[in-house]
Design a protein around this motif. Structure first.
Motif, PDB file in Angstrom:
ATOM      1  N   ILE A   1     -12.841  23.321   8.218  1.00 26.94           N
ATOM      2  CA  ILE A   1     -12.763  21.989   7.616  1.00 26.94           C
ATOM      3  C   ILE A   1     -11.703  21.190   8.373  1.00 26.94           C
ATOM      4  CG2 ILE A   1     -12.165  20.651   5.554  1.00 26.94           C
ATOM      5  CD1 ILE A   1     -14.844  22.045   5.362  1.00 26.94           C
ATOM      6  N   ILE A   2     -12.075  19.999   8.816  1.00 26.54           N
ATOM      7  CA  ILE A   2     -11.139  19.099   9.477  1.00 26.54           C
ATOM      8  C   ILE A   2     -10.574  18.147   8.431  1.00 26.54           C
ATOM      9  CG2 ILE A   2     -10.869  17.301  11.233  1.00 26.54           C
ATOM     10  CD1 ILE A   2     -13.175  18.625  12.761  1.00 26.54           C
ATOM     11  N   MET A   3      -9.273  18.146   8.301  1.00 26.35           N
ATOM     12  CA  MET A   3      -8.596  17.313   7.312  1.00 26.35           C
ATOM     13  C   MET A   3      -8.654  15.844   7.726  1.00 26.35           C
ATOM     14  SD  MET A   3      -6.969  16.808   4.563  1.00 26.35           S
ATOM     15  CE  MET A   3      -6.523  18.401   3.854  1.00 26.35           C
ATOM     16  N   HIS A   4      -8.559  14.960   6.732  1.00 29.20           N
ATOM     17  CA  HIS A   4      -8.477  13.523   7.011  1.00 29.20           C
ATOM     18  C   HIS A   4      -7.298  12.928   6.262  1.00 29.20           C
ATOM     19  CE1 HIS A   4      -9.784   9.171   6.594  1.00 29.20           C
ATOM     20  NE2 HIS A   4      -9.680   9.365   7.882  1.00 29.20           N
ATOM     21  N   HIS A   5      -6.437  12.213   6.999  1.00 29.44           N
ATOM     22  CA  HIS A   5      -5.305  11.492   6.425  1.00 29.44           C
ATOM     23  C   HIS A   5      -5.420  10.021   6.786  1.00 29.44           C
ATOM     24  CE1 HIS A   5      -2.574  15.338   6.539  1.00 29.44           C
ATOM     25  NE2 HIS A   5      -3.439  15.357   5.539  1.00 29.44           N
ATOM     26  N   GLU A   6      -5.906   9.204   5.871  1.00 31.53           N
ATOM     27  CA  GLU A   6      -5.868   7.757   6.074  1.00 31.53           C
ATOM     28  C   GLU A   6      -4.573   7.237   5.473  1.00 31.53           C
ATOM     29  OE1 GLU A   6      -5.723   4.421   7.166  1.00 31.53           O
ATOM     30  OE2 GLU A   6      -7.652   5.261   7.786  1.00 31.53           O
TER      31      GLU A   6
ATOM     32  N   ARG B   1       0.825  -1.217   0.000  1.00 33.06           N
ATOM     33  CA  ARG B   1       0.000   0.000   0.000  1.00 33.06           C
ATOM     34  C   ARG B   1       0.854   1.260   0.000  1.00 33.06           C
ATOM     35  NH1 ARG B   1      -1.540  -1.109   4.880  1.00 33.06           N
ATOM     36  NH2 ARG B   1      -1.043  -3.317   4.814  1.00 33.06           N
ATOM     37  N   GLU B   2       2.167   1.103  -0.029  1.00 31.26           N
ATOM     38  CA  GLU B   2       3.012   2.287  -0.115  1.00 31.26           C
ATOM     39  C   GLU B   2       2.743   3.009  -1.438  1.00 31.26           C
ATOM     40  OE1 GLU B   2       4.531   3.587   2.192  1.00 31.26           O
ATOM     41  OE2 GLU B   2       5.398   2.097   3.562  1.00 31.26           O
ATOM     42  N   GLY B   3       2.581   4.305  -1.378  1.00 32.60           N
ATOM     43  CA  GLY B   3       2.364   5.109  -2.568  1.00 32.60           C
ATOM     44  C   GLY B   3       0.938   5.177  -3.050  1.00 32.60           C
ATOM     45  N   VAL B   4       0.010   4.493  -2.368  1.00 31.57           N
ATOM     46  CA  VAL B   4      -1.385   4.492  -2.816  1.00 31.57           C
ATOM     47  C   VAL B   4      -2.028   5.853  -2.601  1.00 31.57           C
ATOM     48  CG1 VAL B   4      -3.682   3.571  -2.309  1.00 31.57           C
ATOM     49  CG2 VAL B   4      -1.747   2.017  -2.594  1.00 31.57           C
ATOM     50  N   PHE B   5      -1.899   6.393  -1.390  1.00 33.64           N
ATOM     51  CA  PHE B   5      -2.514   7.679  -1.078  1.00 33.64           C
ATOM     52  C   PHE B   5      -1.529   8.817  -1.300  1.00 33.64           C
ATOM     53  CE2 PHE B   5      -5.415   5.204   1.753  1.00 33.64           C
ATOM     54  CZ  PHE B   5      -6.611   5.649   1.215  1.00 33.64           C
ATOM     55  N   ASP B   6      -2.054   9.940  -1.802  1.00 31.64           N
ATOM     56  CA  ASP B   6      -1.348  11.179  -1.540  1.00 31.64           C
ATOM     57  C   ASP B   6      -2.309  12.066  -0.764  1.00 31.64           C
ATOM     58  OD1 ASP B   6      -2.502  13.447  -2.982  1.00 31.64           O
ATOM     59  OD2 ASP B   6      -1.767  12.535  -4.826  1.00 31.64           O
TER      60      ASP B   6
ATOM     61  N   LYS C   1      -7.731  14.367  11.337  1.00 33.17           N
ATOM     62  CA  LYS C   1      -7.999  13.006  11.812  1.00 33.17           C
ATOM     63  C   LYS C   1      -7.129  12.073  10.980  1.00 33.17           C
ATOM     64  CE  LYS C   1     -11.553   9.384  11.844  1.00 33.17           C
ATOM     65  NZ  LYS C   1     -12.973   9.071  11.529  1.00 33.17           N
ATOM     66  N   SER C   2      -6.229  11.368  11.646  1.00 30.93           N
ATOM     67  CA  SER C   2      -5.373  10.422  10.938  1.00 30.93           C
ATOM     68  C   SER C   2      -5.850   9.006  11.193  1.00 30.93           C
ATOM     69  CB  SER C   2      -3.912  10.576  11.377  1.00 30.93           C
ATOM     70  OG  SER C   2      -3.776  10.299  12.761  1.00 30.93           O
ATOM     71  N   GLY C   3      -5.583   8.119  10.244  1.00 31.77           N
ATOM     72  CA  GLY C   3      -5.982   6.720  10.376  1.00 31.77           C
ATOM     73  C   GLY C   3      -4.849   5.790   9.986  1.00 31.77           C
ATOM     74  N   TYR C   4      -4.821   4.612  10.603  1.00 29.71           N
ATOM     75  CA  TYR C   4      -3.766   3.626  10.332  1.00 29.71           C
ATOM     76  C   TYR C   4      -4.386   2.232  10.206  1.00 29.71           C
ATOM     77  CZ  TYR C   4      -0.363   7.248  11.582  1.00 29.71           C
ATOM     78  OH  TYR C   4       0.391   8.399  11.623  1.00 29.71           O
ATOM     79  N   VAL C   5      -5.403   2.110   9.347  1.00 28.95           N
ATOM     80  CA  VAL C   5      -6.089   0.827   9.175  1.00 28.95           C
ATOM     81  C   VAL C   5      -5.195  -0.135   8.404  1.00 28.95           C
ATOM     82  CG1 VAL C   5      -8.063  -0.336   8.127  1.00 28.95           C
ATOM     83  CG2 VAL C   5      -8.377   1.869   9.269  1.00 28.95           C
ATOM     84  N   GLY C   6      -5.168  -1.392   8.852  1.00 29.12           N
ATOM     85  CA  GLY C   6      -4.425  -2.421   8.141  1.00 29.12           C
ATOM     86  C   GLY C   6      -3.146  -2.826   8.846  1.00 29.12           C
TER      87      GLY C   6
END
Length: 704
Positions: free
Chosen positions: A410-415, A381-386, A443-448
């Motif tokens: 606006i609250i940013m989201h970084h998954e 999943r490296e490189g999937v999100f920017d 709000k950051s996320g670290y799913v997986g």
């Protein structure tokens, strides 16, 4: 225990291991007493008494290394004279304004007698509400770097406590709590929810905070404070001997669990102690053990309520992804958008409009950035999100300008999808984008499963990642609300841009969990366990309890009044009004409580409660001096009495009461709610009936 030698000097105590030698220190009120000993092998152990009763018996300490012999015996010791600290500091935001930090501290200097003469200090801080201790590895000639295989910290309990626990999972905290005797804990056979993205339970161990209730009413909670550049601690259970032993989270990539150069300090090991359940919540032991604010003024962060594109995606009404495809290594709009994308300009504007009308200052936008098509279920999943490129149907310029015009952030989201290297490389660019648009919360996320492969969410590698993401964010005036996080350990005192985190089984499980969601008792346990660690982003406020039009097999397992009460009971400086706009607009009367309720408090009073059964909390809003009260119960209906003596003297308050109706029930009739008004003062006492899975919410405004 027979003490055969006690060597005492006024300035310091020297312990020389004959058979046993001892020293000790007590809390400022003398109720908590810690004693230290060296046995004949030169091993160090401690005990703790509370109100003259032994609650922690002979408990040894030490370390096992991969690059050196173990450090756990052959010691001599010097114990410095205790030092008392009594100070008051202020929270820039929080459950209260002024925090008293009163403790006695003692330093035990251990040194080996053999040729290596390695040194290890233990620092004990003893408070009226418990004990914190940590290890210090001072600079020394024969030890420059340690590879810790295991920390050997024991908590030898004196009773088979009723214990509220989740398994010592190295990868996730999203489990339901079990309630058993200490001797009956069986984490290895815990039934793990099949919907979890990752899980690892290698030992019969529990995660912290773990809360214990004794037969005589003594309440204990074991946890840690100031977790920095170290591995998270689980507690291995000895069910026969009623003992916990530290079991650090490891890695598949190394034999060691922690690597540190000297000098360094470990996190604090904490034991909160109380005569009753409410006093556990009012304890400030965890935050007090952290260092003071290193950021200075953080007034750029404003505690707030927020709405957002979130719950509708868990219901299946919309989706995070847009429907783009990867072509020649780049995301391309191929015209195949599926039409269910939630983070559209038009949809977000609806949330902005609703928020602006209802005293809600923020809107969270999830699924705004490219990458969601292949973020889960893929090994690489490296490189999937920017974290700067929006989907074609989300105009970042237009949305942020519109929000600013309406007075909404606006609250940013970084998954991150747990692809740590991608996120680490892009953080400066991502935070700079937020700074450009005046966004101050993410709000950051670290799913997986963590990438690099072999690391776990709660090991040293990820502790470093999480903490440094927040420290870097502060440079851009960004506050972090982390999901799938490391545990909260009070670092919000040192870095007050660490505002909230998930770290528990949240509201979303009610939308899709195959085990039926969170039972009514869930948050009556959470308030006395996970919440002791710090703020929780639980996302309350679901009004459409059954949501059969979306998912017939799932529902929220509380009453509507219970959902309102959560805004007071479960603390966070950011509180989501999580339901769909349409469901709020259809219920303007209960919505009024969400419009009114505060998020930043000058005082907190825990009025009553029992772990796993019920709890009632009142909080005073900083800006207005208005009080708000919330009470929740488990599956058992009950009558409670509220004593309003916490109110200001000679003042009349206009109370708006939101309570369960006569036929209310979390499953049979969750929407039955009665709303009425009453004048109250500090002499008032009222009785209320809480329905099964029910609650009570009250706003108390000074009468002009």
């Amino acid at each position: 225990m027979k003490i055969r030698i006690l060597c005492f000097i006024f300035s310091f105590i020297t312990l020389i291991s004959c058979d046993v030698a001892s020293s000790g220190v007590s809390s400022p009120d003398e109720n908590v007493n810690v004693k230290f000993f060296l046995n004949k092998e030169g091993s160090f152990f401690y005990t703790i008494n509370y109100n003259q009763k032994a609650i922690i018996d002979t408990s040894y300490v030490g370390f096992e290394f991969t690059n050196a012999p173990s450090l756990n015996k052959g010691f001599i010791a010097k114990v410095k004279k205790p030092n008392e600290v009594n100070e008051t500091w202020q929270m820039p935001w929080g459950e209260q304004l002024n925090v008293v930090n009163n403790y006695k501290e003692i330093v035990v200097e251990l040194q080996e007698r053999d040729d290596l003469q390695r040194k290890l200090n233990l620092v004990f801080r003893v408070y009226n509400d418990g004990v914190g201790f940590r290890y210090e590895f001072p600079e020394q000639e024969n030890l420059k770097e340690v590879f810790i295989k295991e920390e050997q910290t024991e908590f030898n309990l004196t009773e088979d406590y009723k214990t509220f626990w989740i398994p010592g999972d190295w990868d996730i905290y999203e489990h339901l709590y079990s309630t058993t005797k200490l001797s009956e804990i069986d984490a290895k056979n815990y039934k793990v929810n099949s919907a979890l993205a990752q899980t690892s339970i290698p030992e019969n161990a529990v995660n912290t905070p773990v809360t214990l209730v004794g037969e005589d009413g003594i309440h204990l909670s074991l946890h840690e404070a100031a977790l920095v550049d170290y591995s998270g601690m689980t507690l291995k259970v000895d069910t026969k001997n009623l003992k916990f032993t530290s079991n650090l989270v490891g890695s598949k990539n190394t034999e060691h669990k922690v690597k540190r150069e000297l000098p360094f300090k470990t996190p604090w090991r904490t034991i909160q102690i109380a005569n009753n359940a409410p006093d556990l919540i009012e304890s400030n032991l965890i935050v007090n053990l952290n260092e003071p604010n290193k950021l200075g003024d953080v007034s750029w962060f404003t505690p707030m309520k927020y709405t957002g594109v979130w719950w509708e995606m868990h219901l299946g009404k919309s989706s995070w992804d847009y429907g783009m495809e990867m072509v020649d290594g780049k995301w391309k709009d191929t015209g195949k958008a599926h039409g269910k994308h939630g983070a559209t300009t038009e949809n977000v504007k609806r949330f902005i409009d609703f928020s602006a009308k209802n005293n809600i200052k923020g809107v969270l936008v999830e699924g705004w950035n490219t990458g969601w098509e292949r973020w889960i279920g893929f090994e690489d999943r490296e490189g999937v999100f920017d974290f700067v490129t929006p989907y074609p149907d989300y105009n970042l310029d237009e949305v942020t300008a519109y929000a600013k015009e309406k007075g909404v952030q606006i609250i940013m989201h970084h998954e991150t999808s747990a692809a740590t290297q991608t996120y680490e490389k892009q953080q400066d660019t991502a935070y700079a984008l937020m700074q450009k648009y005046g966004m101050h919360a993410v709000k950051s996320g670290y799913v997986g499963k963590i990438i690099p492969k072999g690391e776990y969410h709660h090991g040293q590698y990820m502790v470093y990642q999480y903490n440094n993401a927040a420290i870097k964010a502060a440079k851009y005036q960004v506050a972090v609300n982390a999901h799938e996080p490391i545990k909260a350990t009070g670092l919000r005192r040192t870095y007050p841009n660490i505002i909230s985190r998930e770290g528990l089984r949240g509201q979303e499980f009610n939308a899709w969990s195959p085990d039926g969601g969170n039972p009514p008792e869930h948050l009556s346990i959470v308030a006395f366990t996970r919440m002791l660690a710090g703020p929780i982003d639980f996302t309350p406020g679901i009004f459409n309890i059954k949501f059969d039009e979306y998912r017939k097999e799932n529902q929220v397992n509380t009453t509507l009044a219970h959902q309102l009460a959560l805004y007071v009971v479960i603390y966070s400086p950011v509180q989501m009004a999580a339901d769909l706009v349409a469901h709020y607009e259809a219920n303007p009367k209960p919505l009024q409580f969400i419009k009114d309720v505060g998020v930043d408090w000058s005082e907190t009073k825990v009025l009553n409660g029992e772990v796993g059964d019920y709890v009632t909390i009142a909080r005073k809003e900083r800006k207005t001096d208005n009080w708000f009260l919330g009470s929740i119960t488990d599956e058992n209906a009950r009558e409670i009495e509220i004593d309003f003596s916490f109110l200001e003297a000679k003042t009349i308050y206009e109370a708006t009461i939101y309570k369960d109706g006569k036929t209310a029930h979390w499953n049979k009739n969750p929407l039955d709610i009665i709303i009425n008004n009453k004048e109250l003062d500090k002499n008032s006492k009222l009785k209320f009936n809480l329905a099964s899975g029910g609650g009570l919410a009250i706003s108390l405004k000074k009468k002009n």
